[in-house]
Design a protein around this motif. Structure first.
Motif, PDB file in Angstrom:
ATOM      1  N   GLU A   1       0.833  -1.209   0.000  1.00  0.00           N
ATOM      2  CA  GLU A   1       0.000   0.000   0.000  1.00  0.00           C
ATOM      3  C   GLU A   1       0.865   1.257   0.000  1.00  0.00           C
ATOM      4  OE1 GLU A   1      -2.963  -0.276   3.051  1.00  0.00           O
ATOM      5  OE2 GLU A   1      -4.050  -1.822   1.919  1.00  0.00           O
ATOM      6  N   ALA A   2       1.954   1.227   0.772  1.00  0.00           N
ATOM      7  CA  ALA A   2       2.848   2.387   0.782  1.00  0.00           C
ATOM      8  C   ALA A   2       3.469   2.585  -0.597  1.00  0.00           C
ATOM      9  CB  ALA A   2       3.932   2.208   1.832  1.00  0.00           C
ATOM     10  N   ALA A   3       3.816   1.491  -1.265  1.00  0.00           N
ATOM     11  CA  ALA A   3       4.407   1.592  -2.598  1.00  0.00           C
ATOM     12  C   ALA A   3       3.393   2.185  -3.583  1.00  0.00           C
ATOM     13  CB  ALA A   3       4.872   0.216  -3.075  1.00  0.00           C
ATOM     14  N   ILE A   4       2.144   1.777  -3.480  1.00  0.00           N
ATOM     15  CA  ILE A   4       1.106   2.334  -4.360  1.00  0.00           C
ATOM     16  C   ILE A   4       0.911   3.813  -4.062  1.00  0.00           C
ATOM     17  CG2 ILE A   4      -1.377   2.297  -4.854  1.00  0.00           C
ATOM     18  CD1 ILE A   4      -1.267  -0.751  -4.507  1.00  0.00           C
ATOM     19  N   ALA A   5       0.911   4.158  -2.765  1.00  0.00           N
ATOM     20  CA  ALA A   5       0.713   5.560  -2.390  1.00  0.00           C
ATOM     21  C   ALA A   5       1.857   6.429  -2.909  1.00  0.00           C
ATOM     22  CB  ALA A   5       0.587   5.695  -0.877  1.00  0.00           C
ATOM     23  N   LEU A   6       3.023   5.819  -3.156  1.00  0.00           N
ATOM     24  CA  LEU A   6       4.146   6.565  -3.735  1.00  0.00           C
ATOM     25  C   LEU A   6       4.161   6.397  -5.250  1.00  0.00           C
ATOM     26  CD1 LEU A   6       6.815   5.715  -1.029  1.00  0.00           C
ATOM     27  CD2 LEU A   6       5.820   7.967  -1.466  1.00  0.00           C
ATOM     28  N   ASN A   7       3.061   5.881  -5.777  1.00  0.00           N
ATOM     29  CA  ASN A   7       2.841   5.759  -7.229  1.00  0.00           C
ATOM     30  C   ASN A   7       3.838   4.841  -7.928  1.00  0.00           C
ATOM     31  OD1 ASN A   7       1.300   6.192  -9.470  1.00  0.00           O
ATOM     32  ND2 ASN A   7       2.304   8.135 -10.037  1.00  0.00           N
ATOM     33  N   MET A   8       4.292   3.810  -7.222  1.00  0.00           N
ATOM     34  CA  MET A   8       5.200   2.867  -7.882  1.00  0.00           C
ATOM     35  C   MET A   8       4.412   1.944  -8.803  1.00  0.00           C
ATOM     36  SD  MET A   8       7.976   1.742  -5.031  1.00  0.00           S
ATOM     37  CE  MET A   8       8.981   2.966  -4.193  1.00  0.00           C
ATOM     38  N   SER A   9       5.063   1.492  -9.860  1.00  0.00           N
ATOM     39  CA  SER A   9       4.472   0.469 -10.727  1.00  0.00           C
ATOM     40  C   SER A   9       4.622  -0.882 -10.045  1.00  0.00           C
ATOM     41  CB  SER A   9       5.184   0.450 -12.071  1.00  0.00           C
ATOM     42  OG  SER A   9       6.520   0.021 -11.877  1.00  0.00           O
ATOM     43  N   SER A  10       3.940  -1.902 -10.569  1.00  0.00           N
ATOM     44  CA  SER A  10       4.056  -3.246  -9.977  1.00  0.00           C
ATOM     45  C   SER A  10       5.510  -3.683  -9.963  1.00  0.00           C
ATOM     46  CB  SER A  10       3.246  -4.259 -10.781  1.00  0.00           C
ATOM     47  OG  SER A  10       1.922  -3.858 -10.844  1.00  0.00           O
TER      48      SER A  10
ATOM     49  N   TYR B   1      11.987  -2.756  -5.606  1.00  0.00           N
ATOM     50  CA  TYR B   1      12.591  -1.920  -4.564  1.00  0.00           C
ATOM     51  C   TYR B   1      12.022  -2.170  -3.176  1.00  0.00           C
ATOM     52  CZ  TYR B   1      14.301   0.572  -8.637  1.00  0.00           C
ATOM     53  OH  TYR B   1      14.900   0.873  -9.817  1.00  0.00           O
ATOM     54  N   ILE B   2      10.810  -2.685  -3.103  1.00  0.00           N
ATOM     55  CA  ILE B   2      10.170  -2.797  -1.786  1.00  0.00           C
ATOM     56  C   ILE B   2       9.986  -4.253  -1.359  1.00  0.00           C
ATOM     57  CG2 ILE B   2       8.180  -2.112  -0.383  1.00  0.00           C
ATOM     58  CD1 ILE B   2       9.892   0.218  -1.587  1.00  0.00           C
TER      59      ILE B   2
ATOM     60  N   GLN C   1       8.281  -1.752 -10.000  1.00  0.00           N
ATOM     61  CA  GLN C   1       9.071  -0.988  -9.022  1.00  0.00           C
ATOM     62  C   GLN C   1       8.792  -1.452  -7.605  1.00  0.00           C
ATOM     63  OE1 GLN C   1       7.603   2.802 -10.252  1.00  0.00           O
ATOM     64  NE2 GLN C   1       9.319   3.209 -11.625  1.00  0.00           N
TER      65      GLN C   1
END
Lengths: 219, 256
Positions: free
Chosen positions: A118-127, A133-134, A129
């Motif tokens: 969820e944090a990755a999505i909130a930072l607008n990462m692609s699937s 990275y996460i 990324q």
């Protein structure tokens, strides 16, 4: 004492085959584990099903039978020569343990807390990324101890290649025993010690891996 | 009159058989600070999670800057949005979570830097300076090389805010950001939000249980009850002068 030395000398002729098969088959197993573990998480049902089929077939049947299939059956049935004994040994052990490792990979990726996604999505990462990275950096920390354990098992699994007439440690031990039956207990004792000494660095690395995996993961 | 930056149009959301949101209509204007209050289970969090693309609405539209968030046009038909479409729109939105969700394998500086560098492709040196400035602003300039596990809850939440702010969102969402904190750590986090609310011109939506804080910061308060916006208005209208019995009952639990 002299006996032990001469036995060791004879066995060490198989060291290269054992170690080289271990290294090559673990690399193949890690590769297969990662690829199929991640494919198991694909959003496409067909991909998941096919990968699941590979995993269940290789987990559900015995390694030695797989080895014989690759060595005797497939070349006969399909006329495909799979290459040298060494290559066949590597493929069988690599695919077999790759199937186990894929479950480790899948399990670790799924074990990373959903809040990270969820944090990755909130930072607008692609699937991609998000994975790169996460999720994976954390999942890999969790995987390390199990990868160590399976590598130790693979070392012991390499002894099976003596059955497709590869000249590994066990192969030379068996030759030695057949020409010197009374020494059998001693020979097999030295073989055990050989495998144990080879496993020691792996056991040590696995311990290290456990320490690493305790740090820096959200779950 | 300025145009809203976000519009909810009759938005519904069900989880299985349970309808959590039963038709939400809401405009969010640029720079507006909105507090969402209401009993737990009333759907407060779901409202902002749909805007962050963490939940998909069952029905209705969410328009961001004139563009439909969850639907896109393909061959003349409106179809479900794909990841590319969602990413184009949600880049303007940032979110802070109840449980922080910091990346534990990165230092707090790296937590702030990773998205601007990898997602927006910005210059590393510039991002680093901006991240350090932001961490100083939230009072953590001396901790930039620490890992999240070495911080208190309040410090973690301040990092999470810095991480979201470095992305320069136009809309910031706060999901009960003080609920998981020890009582003595709540103040330092609210202080930072207050500072952001006073000095930054982005829109903010805060789901919160801190009534005094809502009264202080929010331009508008929404009272959510049973999946609908039961009351809305200025903070003092809703929190101090509401005649809605549900609102009064809810607030009486906070006044003790």
């Amino acid at each position: 004492m002299e006996d032990i030395l001469s036995i060791s000398q004879e066995l060490s002729r198989g060291l290269f085959v054992t170690v080289s098969i271990l290294i090559a088959s673990s690399l193949l197993a890690y590769f297969m584990g990662f690829i199929s573990g991640l494919l198991r998480l694909s959003k496409y049902t067909l991909v998941r099903k096919l990968t699941g089929f590979y995993i269940e077939v290789f987990r559900g049947t015995s390694l030695i039978v797989q080895l014989f299939w690759l060595y005797y059956a497939i070349p006969m049935l399909f006329g495909i020569p799979l290459g040298s004994n060494w290559i066949i040994g590597v493929i069988a052990i690599g695919l077999n343990y790759g199937a186990y490792l894929s479950e480790v990979v899948r399990g670790s990726v799924e074990a990373v807390d959903n809040g990270q996604t969820e944090a990755a999505i909130a930072l607008n990462m692609s699937s991609y990324q998000k994975m790169r990275y996460i999720i994976l950096p954390q999942a890999i920390r969790m995987m390390l101890p199990e990868f160590g354990n399976y590598t130790i098992q693979m070392l012991k699994g390499t002894a099976l290649v003596s059955l497709i007439s590869l000249n590994d440690i066990l192969y030379y031990g068996n030759i030695l025993r057949s020409s010197n039956l009374s020494q059998a207990p001693l020979i097999y004792l030295v073989i055990l010690i050989f495998y144990f000494v080879l496993a020691l660095p792996l056991i040590f690395l696995t311990r290290k891996a456990e320490d690493i995996s305790k740090k820096g993961v959200a779950n | 009159m300025t145009k809203p930056i976000v519009e909810y149009k009759d938005v519904h959301k069900s989880f299985g058989d349970v309808e959590v949101l039963k038709g939400i209509d809401l405009d969010i204007f640029p720079a507006e600070k909105i507090a969402v209050i209401g009993p737990s289970g009333s759907g407060k969090t779901t409202i902002i999670r749909m805007l962050m693309t963490l939940e998909e609405p069952t029905d209705g539209d969410i328009i961001v800057d004139g563009k439909n968030l969850w639907k896109m046009e393909k061959n003349g038909k409106m179809v479900e949005a794909d990841e590319k479409h969602l990413r184009e729109i949600r880049g303007d939105i940032g979110m802070v979570f109840q449980h922080f969700n910091l990346f534990p394998h990165m230092t707090i500086l790296e937590n702030c830097m990773t998205a601007p560098i990898h997602v927006k492709g910005e210059n590393k040196k510039e991002v680093k300076q901006r991240s350090i400035d932001m961490l100083e602003r939230v009072g953590l300039g001396d901790k930039i090389n620490n890992y999240p596990s070495q911080l208190s809850g309040g410090q973690k939440q301040r990092v999470a805010m810095a991480r979201a702010l470095v992305m320069r969102p136009k809309i910031m969402l706060f999901d009960e950001v003080t609920s998981a904190l020890d009582p003595e750590l709540v103040g330092e986090v609210l202080e930072v939000i207050r500072d952001i609310a006073k000095n930054d011109d982005m829109a903010m939506v805060l789901v919160t249980h801190e009534m005094d804080f809502a009264l202080d910061v929010a331009d508008k308060v929404l009272f959510l009850d049973d999946g609908v916006i039961a009351e809305q208005g200025s903070a003092s209208d809703v929190i101090e002068h509401s005649e809605n019995p549900r609102v009064q009952e809810f607030l009486s639990r906070f006044r003790g």
